[in-house]
Design a protein around this motif. Sequence first.
Motif, PDB file in Angstrom:
ATOM      1  N   ILE A 399       0.811  -1.216   0.000  1.00 55.77           N
ATOM      2  CA  ILE A 399       0.000   0.000   0.000  1.00 55.77           C
ATOM      3  C   ILE A 399       0.853   1.279   0.000  1.00 55.77           C
ATOM      4  O   ILE A 399       0.548   2.216  -0.757  1.00 55.77           O
ATOM      5  N   PRO A 400       1.938   1.376   0.794  1.00 59.38           N
ATOM      6  CA  PRO A 400       2.776   2.583   0.701  1.00 59.38           C
ATOM      7  C   PRO A 400       3.383   2.774  -0.685  1.00 59.38           C
ATOM      8  O   PRO A 400       3.495   3.910  -1.169  1.00 59.38           O
ATOM      9  N   ALA A 401       3.770   1.664  -1.330  1.00 58.37           N
ATOM     10  CA  ALA A 401       4.313   1.776  -2.685  1.00 58.37           C
ATOM     11  C   ALA A 401       3.238   2.264  -3.658  1.00 58.37           C
ATOM     12  O   ALA A 401       3.510   3.063  -4.559  1.00 58.37           O
ATOM     13  N   VAL A 402       2.002   1.795  -3.452  1.00 56.50           N
ATOM     14  CA  VAL A 402       0.888   2.274  -4.280  1.00 56.50           C
ATOM     15  C   VAL A 402       0.667   3.764  -4.059  1.00 56.50           C
ATOM     16  O   VAL A 402       0.522   4.543  -5.011  1.00 56.50           O
ATOM     17  N   GLN A 403       0.676   4.178  -2.783  1.00 59.21           N
ATOM     18  CA  GLN A 403       0.487   5.604  -2.502  1.00 59.21           C
ATOM     19  C   GLN A 403       1.635   6.428  -3.069  1.00 59.21           C
ATOM     20  O   GLN A 403       1.425   7.520  -3.608  1.00 59.21           O
ATOM     21  N   GLY A 404       2.868   5.908  -2.958  1.00 63.39           N
ATOM     22  CA  GLY A 404       4.003   6.613  -3.536  1.00 63.39           C
ATOM     23  C   GLY A 404       3.880   6.759  -5.038  1.00 63.39           C
ATOM     24  O   GLY A 404       4.195   7.814  -5.606  1.00 63.39           O
ATOM     25  N   ALA A 405       3.379   5.706  -5.697  1.00 63.83           N
ATOM     26  CA  ALA A 405       3.187   5.766  -7.147  1.00 63.83           C
ATOM     27  C   ALA A 405       2.099   6.778  -7.515  1.00 63.83           C
ATOM     28  O   ALA A 405       2.242   7.532  -8.487  1.00 63.83           O
ATOM     29  N   VAL A 406       1.017   6.816  -6.715  1.00 64.45           N
ATOM     30  CA  VAL A 406      -0.046   7.810  -6.949  1.00 64.45           C
ATOM     31  C   VAL A 406       0.509   9.215  -6.788  1.00 64.45           C
ATOM     32  O   VAL A 406       0.209  10.123  -7.571  1.00 64.45           O
ATOM     33  N   SER A 407       1.364   9.399  -5.781  1.00 65.64           N
ATOM     34  CA  SER A 407       1.990  10.706  -5.572  1.00 65.64           C
ATOM     35  C   SER A 407       2.871  11.095  -6.753  1.00 65.64           C
ATOM     36  O   SER A 407       2.806  12.228  -7.248  1.00 65.64           O
ATOM     37  N   ASP A 408       3.689  10.154  -7.238  1.00 66.36           N
ATOM     38  CA  ASP A 408       4.595  10.445  -8.354  1.00 66.36           C
ATOM     39  C   ASP A 408       3.820  10.768  -9.631  1.00 66.36           C
ATOM     40  O   ASP A 408       4.168  11.688 -10.371  1.00 66.36           O
ATOM     41  N   VAL A 409       2.742   9.997  -9.884  1.00 67.07           N
ATOM     42  CA  VAL A 409       1.967  10.186 -11.113  1.00 67.07           C
ATOM     43  C   VAL A 409       1.151  11.478 -11.060  1.00 67.07           C
ATOM     44  O   VAL A 409       1.094  12.233 -12.037  1.00 67.07           O
ATOM     45  N   SER A 410       0.506  11.739  -9.912  1.00 67.25           N
ATOM     46  CA  SER A 410      -0.358  12.921  -9.794  1.00 67.25           C
ATOM     47  C   SER A 410       0.426  14.194  -9.510  1.00 67.25           C
ATOM     48  O   SER A 410      -0.072  15.296  -9.728  1.00 67.25           O
TER      49      SER A 410
END
Length: 445
Positions: A399-410
């Motif tokens: 989940i943190p990696a998913v949130q990090g990816a959402v942060s990087d993309v958005s």
Amino acid sequence: MLIKSSARELDSSLDDGYLDRTPYFQFILLSLLFPMWGAAAGLNDVLIAQFKSVFTLSDAAAAFVQSAFYGGYFLIAIPASRFIKHTSYKAAVMAGLALYIVGCWLFFPASQMATYSMFLVAIFAIAVGLSFLETSANTYSSMLGPRRTSTLRLNISQTFTPLGNLAGIILGKYLVFDDTASLEQQIRSVQGAERQELVDRLLGQTLLPYKYILAVLVVLLVLFAITQYPRCRPSAEAASKKAQASIGETLKYLSTNAMFLKGIAAQFLYVGLQTAVWSFTIRLALETMPGLNEHGATDYMIFGFIAFFIGKFPANFLMSRFSASHVLIAYGAIGAVVLTAVSFGPVGWAVWGVVLTNLLMGPCWPTIFGRTLDTIEDKRYQETGGAVLVMAIVGGAIIPAVQGAVSDVSGSLQFSFLVGAVCFAAIMLFFIDQARHRSPAVEPG
């Protein structure tokens, strides 16, 4: 010389392996393990901020700290449960403490090698030890007394965890971070040999907290070695070797238990939620408050862990008087609303909204764990069932990696907290399902 209690206190005479009364010294000593994995988790949040700047990482790459940590839990939980099956809960605790000591020691060569991958190896090694500790201690705490109070007992033990989180983040604040310019500014201001010297010094500071943890671990290892503990085994297991289930039989039994599978999913999402919130609190403070450095931003993690600790007391009070399912339904709904507001609300209060959600997290892990463990009617499968639940900690790797990816993309770390809002909503749905299926006779209060 062993520290002993009365024979009656240590007699696991009940058929299901639970005790008819709680041996309080043993229970308190066992509960002192819970802050030890809390300290490791708290330090991970410091390391993410440190490594992101020192190694110039994206948010998703920095979250690999949690992937190494919770990935270790995932891989070792089943072997740890088999170790418990063939030895005892106490032996697993001592093995976990010894492995934790090895993992902390690996920070010394890691700080000399100064590579991100070596630090991840050390973090993984710590997680191996913690997997033994959590697989044994969570289940053991629930069994050191009558079955009807097993969830409450685990909640009490878990109350110690945020003290470890708080200790870890305070050690990180004062031993890892400098109260000067932010790490990014410090590193950007120097070049060449001077830059390498700065990086070496910053990485050297990461091992300092682990020196203190090592000392505490040695003391705990000695105390457990000299303290007598009950075995907490079902009577059928002691009576016949046929009662010992194979890993294949156990997994087949668990895979047909729908309520157990739902509990795994809920635990996966909860640990992922908690880890993601903690992983990015410091980063959110830095992003939304210009001029703040890591030393100052760590204060928001301290506030968060204090809130996490304080939040356990009203939760324990409410669950002693009302249905635990209904309490957690309310907590899940409030958490989802708060993190949604963080994602779309004003920048100025975002980090305070994240801090606030810590008040709601305290009862989630032990209540999901205890409830899900109780769905295992045949206690021959208890240790492996507890291990599978500990494996659900792998949510903290994903989940943190998913949130990090959402942060990087958005391009917005603040927006990425919507991931946590979804997790809170799913936990609420789990407890709505629990409220429908659980008999009122086994609810506290």
